[in-house]
Write a protein that holds these residues in place. Structure first.
Motif, PDB file in Angstrom:
ATOM      1  N   ASN A 288       0.801  -1.233   0.000  1.00 13.58           N
ATOM      2  CA  ASN A 288       0.000   0.000   0.000  1.00 13.58           C
ATOM      3  C   ASN A 288       0.827   1.274   0.000  1.00 13.58           C
ATOM      4  O   ASN A 288       0.320   2.341   0.339  1.00 13.58           O
ATOM      5  CB  ASN A 288      -0.989   0.019   1.179  1.00 13.58           C
ATOM      6  CG  ASN A 288      -2.086  -1.008   1.026  1.00 13.58           C
ATOM      7  OD1 ASN A 288      -2.491  -1.331  -0.083  1.00 13.58           O
ATOM      8  ND2 ASN A 288      -2.565  -1.545   2.134  1.00 13.58           N
ATOM      9  N   GLU A 289       2.097   1.197  -0.394  1.00 12.93           N
ATOM     10  CA  GLU A 289       2.893   2.402  -0.594  1.00 12.93           C
ATOM     11  C   GLU A 289       2.576   2.949  -1.984  1.00 12.93           C
ATOM     12  O   GLU A 289       2.539   2.184  -2.953  1.00 12.93           O
ATOM     13  CB  GLU A 289       4.372   2.077  -0.472  1.00 12.93           C
ATOM     14  CG  GLU A 289       4.744   1.526   0.903  1.00 12.93           C
ATOM     15  CD  GLU A 289       6.058   0.782   0.885  1.00 12.93           C
ATOM     16  OE1 GLU A 289       7.026   1.308   1.435  1.00 12.93           O
ATOM     17  OE2 GLU A 289       6.085  -0.314   0.308  1.00 12.93           O
ATOM     18  N   PHE A 290       2.384   4.254  -2.103  1.00 11.29           N
ATOM     19  CA  PHE A 290       1.940   4.783  -3.389  1.00 11.29           C
ATOM     20  C   PHE A 290       2.690   6.041  -3.795  1.00 11.29           C
ATOM     21  O   PHE A 290       3.225   6.781  -2.963  1.00 11.29           O
ATOM     22  CB  PHE A 290       0.432   5.070  -3.366  1.00 11.29           C
ATOM     23  CG  PHE A 290       0.038   6.276  -2.556  1.00 11.29           C
ATOM     24  CD1 PHE A 290      -0.003   7.544  -3.120  1.00 11.29           C
ATOM     25  CD2 PHE A 290      -0.297   6.150  -1.204  1.00 11.29           C
ATOM     26  CE1 PHE A 290      -0.363   8.658  -2.373  1.00 11.29           C
ATOM     27  CE2 PHE A 290      -0.659   7.254  -0.449  1.00 11.29           C
ATOM     28  CZ  PHE A 290      -0.698   8.514  -1.035  1.00 11.29           C
ATOM     29  N   VAL A 291       2.713   6.260  -5.125  1.00  9.49           N
ATOM     30  CA  VAL A 291       3.149   7.523  -5.715  1.00  9.49           C
ATOM     31  C   VAL A 291       2.045   7.974  -6.658  1.00  9.49           C
ATOM     32  O   VAL A 291       1.652   7.235  -7.565  1.00  9.49           O
ATOM     33  CB  VAL A 291       4.481   7.385  -6.469  1.00  9.49           C
ATOM     34  CG1 VAL A 291       4.841   8.715  -7.139  1.00  9.49           C
ATOM     35  CG2 VAL A 291       5.598   6.954  -5.523  1.00  9.49           C
ATOM     36  N   ASP A 292       1.547   9.181  -6.434  1.00  4.66           N
ATOM     37  CA  ASP A 292       0.410   9.746  -7.165  1.00  4.66           C
ATOM     38  C   ASP A 292       0.908  11.018  -7.858  1.00  4.66           C
ATOM     39  O   ASP A 292       1.268  11.985  -7.189  1.00  4.66           O
ATOM     40  CB  ASP A 292      -0.701  10.054  -6.150  1.00  4.66           C
ATOM     41  CG  ASP A 292      -1.953  10.675  -6.771  1.00  4.66           C
ATOM     42  OD1 ASP A 292      -1.863  11.224  -7.875  1.00  4.66           O
ATOM     43  OD2 ASP A 292      -3.009  10.628  -6.116  1.00  4.66           O
ATOM     44  N   ILE A 293       0.943  11.006  -9.198  1.00  2.77           N
ATOM     45  CA  ILE A 293       1.442  12.144  -9.960  1.00  2.77           C
ATOM     46  C   ILE A 293       0.334  12.680 -10.858  1.00  2.77           C
ATOM     47  O   ILE A 293      -0.245  11.929 -11.653  1.00  2.77           O
ATOM     48  CB  ILE A 293       2.667  11.753 -10.822  1.00  2.77           C
ATOM     49  CG1 ILE A 293       3.788  11.202  -9.942  1.00  2.77           C
ATOM     50  CG2 ILE A 293       3.134  12.955 -11.644  1.00  2.77           C
ATOM     51  CD1 ILE A 293       4.315  12.174  -8.917  1.00  2.77           C
ATOM     52  N   ARG A 294       0.070  14.001 -10.742  1.00  6.31           N
ATOM     53  CA  ARG A 294      -0.997  14.650 -11.511  1.00  6.31           C
ATOM     54  C   ARG A 294      -0.394  15.822 -12.277  1.00  6.31           C
ATOM     55  O   ARG A 294      -0.165  16.892 -11.726  1.00  6.31           O
ATOM     56  CB  ARG A 294      -2.111  15.116 -10.569  1.00  6.31           C
ATOM     57  CG  ARG A 294      -2.563  14.008  -9.624  1.00  6.31           C
ATOM     58  CD  ARG A 294      -3.636  14.427  -8.646  1.00  6.31           C
ATOM     59  NE  ARG A 294      -3.979  13.307  -7.757  1.00  6.31           N
ATOM     60  CZ  ARG A 294      -5.076  13.241  -7.007  1.00  6.31           C
ATOM     61  NH1 ARG A 294      -5.938  14.253  -7.008  1.00  6.31           N
ATOM     62  NH2 ARG A 294      -5.307  12.183  -6.256  1.00  6.31           N
ATOM     63  N   ILE A 295      -0.119  15.603 -13.554  1.00  8.68           N
ATOM     64  CA  ILE A 295       0.500  16.609 -14.406  1.00  8.68           C
ATOM     65  C   ILE A 295      -0.542  17.150 -15.374  1.00  8.68           C
ATOM     66  O   ILE A 295      -1.375  16.402 -15.887  1.00  8.68           O
ATOM     67  CB  ILE A 295       1.709  16.010 -15.169  1.00  8.68           C
ATOM     68  CG1 ILE A 295       2.433  17.083 -15.979  1.00  8.68           C
ATOM     69  CG2 ILE A 295       1.289  14.838 -16.045  1.00  8.68           C
ATOM     70  CD1 ILE A 295       3.763  16.605 -16.560  1.00  8.68           C
ATOM     71  N   TYR A 296      -0.526  18.470 -15.613  1.00  6.32           N
ATOM     72  CA  TYR A 296      -1.489  19.046 -16.545  1.00  6.32           C
ATOM     73  C   TYR A 296      -1.291  18.451 -17.936  1.00  6.32           C
ATOM     74  O   TYR A 296      -0.155  18.328 -18.415  1.00  6.32           O
ATOM     75  CB  TYR A 296      -1.346  20.565 -16.589  1.00  6.32           C
ATOM     76  CG  TYR A 296      -1.794  21.246 -15.314  1.00  6.32           C
ATOM     77  CD1 TYR A 296      -3.131  21.206 -14.925  1.00  6.32           C
ATOM     78  CD2 TYR A 296      -0.893  21.921 -14.503  1.00  6.32           C
ATOM     79  CE1 TYR A 296      -3.555  21.815 -13.754  1.00  6.32           C
ATOM     80  CE2 TYR A 296      -1.301  22.535 -13.339  1.00  6.32           C
ATOM     81  CZ  TYR A 296      -2.629  22.480 -12.960  1.00  6.32           C
ATOM     82  OH  TYR A 296      -3.039  23.075 -11.799  1.00  6.32           O
ATOM     83  N   SER A 297      -2.388  18.080 -18.575  1.00  2.00           N
ATOM     84  CA  SER A 297      -2.322  17.402 -19.872  1.00  2.00           C
ATOM     85  C   SER A 297      -1.625  18.246 -20.929  1.00  2.00           C
ATOM     86  O   SER A 297      -0.982  17.709 -21.842  1.00  2.00           O
ATOM     87  CB  SER A 297      -3.735  17.051 -20.343  1.00  2.00           C
ATOM     88  OG  SER A 297      -4.358  16.161 -19.444  1.00  2.00           O
ATOM     89  N   THR A 298      -1.719  19.567 -20.809  1.00  2.00           N
ATOM     90  CA  THR A 298      -1.075  20.457 -21.782  1.00  2.00           C
ATOM     91  C   THR A 298       0.446  20.389 -21.690  1.00  2.00           C
ATOM     92  O   THR A 298       1.143  20.836 -22.612  1.00  2.00           O
ATOM     93  CB  THR A 298      -1.538  21.901 -21.572  1.00  2.00           C
ATOM     94  OG1 THR A 298      -1.357  22.258 -20.191  1.00  2.00           O
ATOM     95  CG2 THR A 298      -3.005  22.065 -21.942  1.00  2.00           C
ATOM     96  N   ASN A 299       0.974  19.845 -20.593  1.00  2.00           N
ATOM     97  CA  ASN A 299       2.421  19.740 -20.406  1.00  2.00           C
ATOM     98  C   ASN A 299       2.953  18.322 -20.573  1.00  2.00           C
ATOM     99  O   ASN A 299       4.150  18.087 -20.368  1.00  2.00           O
ATOM    100  CB  ASN A 299       2.808  20.204 -18.994  1.00  2.00           C
ATOM    101  CG  ASN A 299       2.493  21.661 -18.757  1.00  2.00           C
ATOM    102  OD1 ASN A 299       2.733  22.496 -19.616  1.00  2.00           O
ATOM    103  ND2 ASN A 299       1.943  21.965 -17.603  1.00  2.00           N
ATOM    104  N   TYR A 300       2.075  17.398 -20.924  1.00  2.00           N
ATOM    105  CA  TYR A 300       2.439  15.983 -20.895  1.00  2.00           C
ATOM    106  C   TYR A 300       2.600  15.428 -22.294  1.00  2.00           C
ATOM    107  O   TYR A 300       1.745  15.664 -23.149  1.00  2.00           O
ATOM    108  CB  TYR A 300       1.348  15.208 -20.154  1.00  2.00           C
ATOM    109  CG  TYR A 300       1.638  13.743 -19.936  1.00  2.00           C
ATOM    110  CD1 TYR A 300       2.688  13.334 -19.128  1.00  2.00           C
ATOM    111  CD2 TYR A 300       0.859  12.768 -20.554  1.00  2.00           C
ATOM    112  CE1 TYR A 300       2.949  11.986 -18.924  1.00  2.00           C
ATOM    113  CE2 TYR A 300       1.110  11.419 -20.351  1.00  2.00           C
ATOM    114  CZ  TYR A 300       2.157  11.043 -19.538  1.00  2.00           C
ATOM    115  OH  TYR A 300       2.419   9.710 -19.335  1.00  2.00           O
ATOM    116  N   PRO A 301       3.696  14.694 -22.577  1.00  2.00           N
ATOM    117  CA  PRO A 301       4.804  14.345 -21.683  1.00  2.00           C
ATOM    118  C   PRO A 301       5.714  15.545 -21.416  1.00  2.00           C
ATOM    119  O   PRO A 301       5.720  16.503 -22.191  1.00  2.00           O
ATOM    120  CB  PRO A 301       5.531  13.246 -22.455  1.00  2.00           C
ATOM    121  CG  PRO A 301       5.200  13.492 -23.886  1.00  2.00           C
ATOM    122  CD  PRO A 301       3.813  14.065 -23.909  1.00  2.00           C
TER     123      PRO A 301
END
Length: 244
Positions: A32-45
């Motif tokens: 249950n260790e997690f990494v949650d990344i939320r990047i704006y779609s206009t900057n992705y990748p």
């Protein structure tokens, strides 16, 4: 363990319709260790060498541990690093410990006629600064066969066992976590002295036989394979700094 993509976010009652302005993935280990990344779609990748201000590129990044609340459908997401808290510390000059937010608790339920999951709760809307009720829709994905260009849902039954790698960064001045599940890996590390944030999201391309960098923010070069045991050390490098 799970590999999930957020399908939509809706603020209640501010928004009439759900929307999604980010590419949001959460990778969670069997512990249950997690990494949650939320990047704006206009900057992705995002792999540019000229790095913009963090809050211009990302909506939010979190590392921590998921703690199911016994007897309920709720989960307490215990934050170890929250980029909103880091940004508040930078903005106000307060210690990071003084900028801790309220507990992050989500209530999960099934959606009739869908394999997606609904999460409800209340959190601060970063655009308004107000604590607001929300609805998030999450989709579980196959960490081996899902690719950046071809969405593959989590299979109901499988004999494929995804490779799992969890790395804790716990060095003087540094804190963070890397979680790999199958062919996907994410990491978030904080330099506590400078408040600089380091973020990656990589996908292993099985045809090219190499890791494709979808997010590379700031200077740490993370290992994606590690043959050691729990408690062993590994070297990671960032600009001008060596940490283990």
């Amino acid at each position: 363990m799970s590999f999930s993509r957020r399908v939509s976010l809706q603020w209640i009652p501010d928004q009439e319709d759900p929307e999604e302005s980010t590419s949001t993935y959460v990778i969670t280990s069997p512990n249950n260790e997690f990494v949650d990344i939320r990047i704006y779609s206009t900057n992705y990748p995002y792999t540019t060498e000229k790095q913009e201000a963090f809050d211009k590129v990302f909506q939010w990044g979190i590392t921590g541990v998921e703690e199911p609340i016994e007897g309920t459908s709720k989960v307490n997401f215990k934050h170890e690093i929250s980029t909103t808290e880091v940004m508040e510390s930078v903005k106000t000059g307060k210690l990071l410990e003084e900028c801790r937010g309220e507990p992050d608790v989500g209530d999960f339920s099934t959606i009739e006629g869908s394999e997606d999951r609904r999460e409800t709760g209340s959190m601060v809307n970063l655009e308004t600064g107000r604590k607001t009720d929300y609805i998030e829709i999450w989709r579980s994905l196959d960490p081996i066969n899902h690719t950046p260009h071809n969405e593959v849902r989590e299979p109901k039954e499988t004999t494929d066992i995804p490779k799992v790698l969890v790395m804790e960064v716990n060095q003087v001045g540094f804190q963070g976590k890397l979680v790999r599940l199958g062919n996907w890996v994410q990491a978030l590390v904080l330099n506590r002295s400078t408040k600089e944030l380091h973020v990656i999201r990589y996908h292993f391309d099985t045809l090219l036989k190499n890791w494709v960098r979808l997010i590379q923010y700031a200077g740490i070069d993370f290992p994606t394979d590690f043959a050691g045991n729990v408690g062993d050390s590994v070297m990671i490098y960032c600009i001008g700094i060596l940490a283990d």
